[in-house]
Design a protein around this motif. Sequence first.
Motif, mmCIF file in Angstrom:
data_model
loop_
_atom_site.group_PDB
_atom_site.id
_atom_site.type_symbol
_atom_site.label_atom_id
_atom_site.label_comp_id
_atom_site.label_asym_id
_atom_site.label_seq_id
_atom_site.Cartn_x
_atom_site.Cartn_y
_atom_site.Cartn_z
ATOM 1 N N LEU A 1 -50.856 4.405 -3.081
ATOM 2 C CA LEU A 1 -50.962 4.741 -1.659
ATOM 3 C C LEU A 1 -49.705 4.335 -0.890
ATOM 4 O O LEU A 1 -49.328 4.997 0.079
ATOM 5 N N ASP A 2 -49.032 3.280 -1.317
ATOM 6 C CA ASP A 2 -47.767 2.902 -0.680
ATOM 7 C C ASP A 2 -46.717 3.986 -0.879
ATOM 8 O O ASP A 2 -45.925 4.266 0.022
ATOM 9 N N LYS A 3 -46.722 4.620 -2.047
ATOM 10 C CA LYS A 3 -45.764 5.700 -2.321
ATOM 11 C C LYS A 3 -46.037 6.905 -1.422
ATOM 12 O O LYS A 3 -45.110 7.586 -1.002
ATOM 13 N N VAL A 4 -47.301 7.160 -1.132
ATOM 14 C CA VAL A 4 -47.650 8.247 -0.207
ATOM 15 C C VAL A 4 -47.004 7.986 1.145
ATOM 16 O O VAL A 4 -46.435 8.881 1.771
ATOM 17 N N GLY A 5 -47.053 6.746 1.592
ATOM 18 C CA GLY A 5 -46.484 6.376 2.876
ATOM 19 C C GLY A 5 -44.983 6.574 2.958
ATOM 20 O O GLY A 5 -44.433 6.752 4.039
ATOM 21 N N GLU A 6 -44.304 6.557 1.827
ATOM 22 C CA GLU A 6 -42.858 6.798 1.808
ATOM 23 C C GLU A 6 -42.542 8.265 2.094
ATOM 24 O O GLU A 6 -41.512 8.582 2.665
ATOM 25 N N VAL A 7 -43.436 9.156 1.687
ATOM 26 C CA VAL A 7 -43.240 10.601 1.866
ATOM 27 C C VAL A 7 -43.909 11.100 3.142
ATOM 28 O O VAL A 7 -43.379 11.953 3.846
ATOM 29 N N ALA A 8 -45.091 10.573 3.414
ATOM 30 C CA ALA A 8 -45.870 10.967 4.589
ATOM 31 C C ALA A 8 -46.301 9.684 5.307
ATOM 32 O O ALA A 8 -47.373 9.144 5.028
ATOM 33 N N PRO A 9 -45.458 9.175 6.206
ATOM 34 C CA PRO A 9 -45.746 7.880 6.837
ATOM 35 C C PRO A 9 -47.080 7.857 7.598
ATOM 36 O O PRO A 9 -47.444 8.818 8.261
ATOM 37 N N TYR A 10 -47.780 6.749 7.467
ATOM 38 C CA TYR A 10 -49.038 6.533 8.178
ATOM 39 C C TYR A 10 -49.081 5.095 8.668
ATOM 40 O O TYR A 10 -48.363 4.234 8.154
ATOM 41 N N ASP A 11 -49.918 4.850 9.678
ATOM 42 C CA ASP A 11 -50.034 3.518 10.269
ATOM 43 C C ASP A 11 -51.146 2.685 9.651
ATOM 44 O O ASP A 11 -51.057 1.469 9.598
ATOM 45 N N LEU A 12 -52.210 3.356 9.224
ATOM 46 C CA LEU A 12 -53.349 2.634 8.677
ATOM 47 C C LEU A 12 -54.114 3.516 7.697
ATOM 48 O O LEU A 12 -53.949 4.731 7.686
ATOM 49 N N ILE A 13 -54.929 2.867 6.888
ATOM 50 C CA ILE A 13 -55.792 3.557 5.935
ATOM 51 C C ILE A 13 -57.228 3.361 6.397
ATOM 52 O O ILE A 13 -57.650 2.243 6.693
ATOM 53 N N LEU A 14 -57.972 4.464 6.477
ATOM 54 C CA LEU A 14 -59.397 4.415 6.795
ATOM 55 C C LEU A 14 -60.164 4.780 5.534
ATOM 56 O O LEU A 14 -59.811 5.717 4.833
ATOM 57 N N LEU A 15 -61.226 4.061 5.277
ATOM 58 C CA LEU A 15 -61.968 4.189 4.034
ATOM 59 C C LEU A 15 -63.364 4.750 4.282
ATOM 60 O O LEU A 15 -64.125 4.211 5.106
ATOM 61 N N ASP A 16 -63.683 5.854 3.591
ATOM 62 C CA ASP A 16 -65.036 6.429 3.572
ATOM 63 C C ASP A 16 -65.586 6.745 4.967
ATOM 64 O O ASP A 16 -66.760 6.502 5.253
ATOM 65 N N ILE A 17 -64.761 7.314 5.858
ATOM 66 C CA ILE A 17 -65.278 7.649 7.189
ATOM 67 C C ILE A 17 -65.703 9.118 7.248
ATOM 68 O O ILE A 17 -65.164 9.963 6.537
ATOM 69 N N GLU A 18 -66.662 9.386 8.109
ATOM 70 C CA GLU A 18 -67.151 10.756 8.274
ATOM 71 C C GLU A 18 -66.276 11.502 9.275
ATOM 72 O O GLU A 18 -65.983 11.006 10.355
ATOM 73 N N ILE A 19 -65.861 12.704 8.893
ATOM 74 C CA ILE A 19 -65.083 13.577 9.760
ATOM 75 C C ILE A 19 -66.077 14.423 10.564
ATOM 76 O O ILE A 19 -66.965 15.055 9.978
#
Length: 90
Positions: A62-80
Motif C-alpha cells: 500500500l505504501d507503493k500505491v501512495g508513491e504513484v497515487a498519493p493519498y492522505d489516509l487509508i479507510l478500511l471496510d467502509i460502505e460507499i
Amino acid sequence: MIVPPVVYVPCDFPASPDGELAVDLRPTRDGQVALIVYTALDRLVSCCGPHQPWVVMPTADLDKVGEVAPYDLILLDIEIPGELRREAAR
C-alpha cells in the motif's frame, strides 16, 4: 484490529487502451484523499456494489500505491453510499 496480509482495493474503470486499472481514490468531507481497502472480497462487493472493479494486493504494498497515487489516509471496510457507487462499464 488485525489487518490481513492481502487486501482488496477498489479501482476505477480502465481509461486507457491497455486496460490498466487505477486505484479508486475518494475525497473525504474534510478535503483529504482516501484510499479505501477491504479485508475480504465479500465486504468489497457488499460495501461498493457488484460493478466495482478491484485488485487484490499485499497489504505491505500500500505504501507503493501512495508513491504513484498519493493519498492522505487509508479507510478500511467502509460502505460507499449508493449514489457514489460504480455502475457497470459501458
